[in-house]
Design an enzyme around this catalytic site. Structure first.
Site: not given
Length: 262
Positions: A86, A142, A226
């Protein structure tokens, strides 16, 4: 002058001791006091969280929270590349034959980013994509595709912020910050997933240790907001045309298409 002062301030405050203190605080029960304010300031979507806000005992637990089952779906098209996180889509473009690319007027070296010429050569003429994670985002990372893990390595020590000021005044934060890199061979073509640490809290925890990885499989998590940089070989992908800088992305959303090779 402004750039020099900014860098001096970061160098003076961004040491191992400062990072250690902040990490210890985030992992302590004392940090639970500011969880409600943190959630409010950063507008965290509590409906998606695996647990209720009061169940998180430390800020670290909240930073690294999981999502409820079914809150993200992974695009199943065999040719799709999906967002590994996300975040906010920052930029994409070509990697020059000189193994460099430009973001916001600053030139980045793939050789610096990956640590040596041999690794960087794979991506000359390829494509880069950058996704920024703010403190409000889900911080787990992921895999954007399926394949075989060929290499895992860590580079860098200190980190500049990766916000607007950091990108403008920092020392090439995407290629010089503390970073953890995973390279994946997918049907004979390489992709590098570069996980870039944020200022003060450099920790990037790797969760995936197998030799193969499936698209959408959890690989690691940041302990604070980050940036993720994706590098692809030449003629490997075509970025989704509708993607715009500043656009919110969700884990599993299609961001590129694998190009067919005869």
């Amino acid at each position: 002058m402004r750039r020099t002062l900014y860098r001096l301030m970061i160098e003076l405050t961004n040491g191992r001791f400062t990072s250690y203190i902040l990490r210890k605080f985030a992992q302590s029960r004392l940090s639970s006091i500011i969880i409600p304010s943190y959630a409010k300031v950063f507008q965290i979507n509590q409906d998606e969280m695996e647990k209720g806000l009061k169940e998180y005992r430390t800020l670290h637990e909240l930073f690294t929270r999981k999502l409820k089952e079914g809150k993200r779906s992974i695009d199943t098209d065999a040719s799709s590349i999906v967002s590994p996180v996300d975040g906010v889509f920052a930029d994409h473009g070509p990697i020059e034959d000189t193994k460099t690319f430009d973001i916001k007027g600053k030139r980045y070296s793939i050789v610096d980013m990956l640590g040596n010429e041999e690794r960087a050569q794979r991506y000359a003429g390829g494509t880069y994509m950058v996704i920024y994670l703010s403190p409000s985002h889900y911080h787990r990372i992921h895999s954007p595709l399926s394949g075989s893990v060929t290499e895992r390595f860590v580079l860098g020590r200190k980190s500049y912020p990766v916000n607007a000021a950091g990108m403008e005044y920092g020392k090439e934060p995407l290629s010089k910050n503390y970073r953890s890199v995973t390279e994946v061979n997918s049907d004979g073509e390489h992709m590098a997933l570069v996980k870039v640490g944020a200022m003060f809290v450099n920790s990037i925890e790797l969760l995936h240790e197998r030799d193969t990885v499936q698209k959408g499989e959890e690989m690691a998590y940041f302990t604070f907001g980050s940036t993720v940089v994706l590098l692809f070989e030449k003629d490997m992908i075509e970025v989704v045309k509708e993607l715009k800088s500043g656009q919110e992305l969700r884990l599993g959303e299609k961001i590129a298409t694998r190009l067919a090779h005869k």
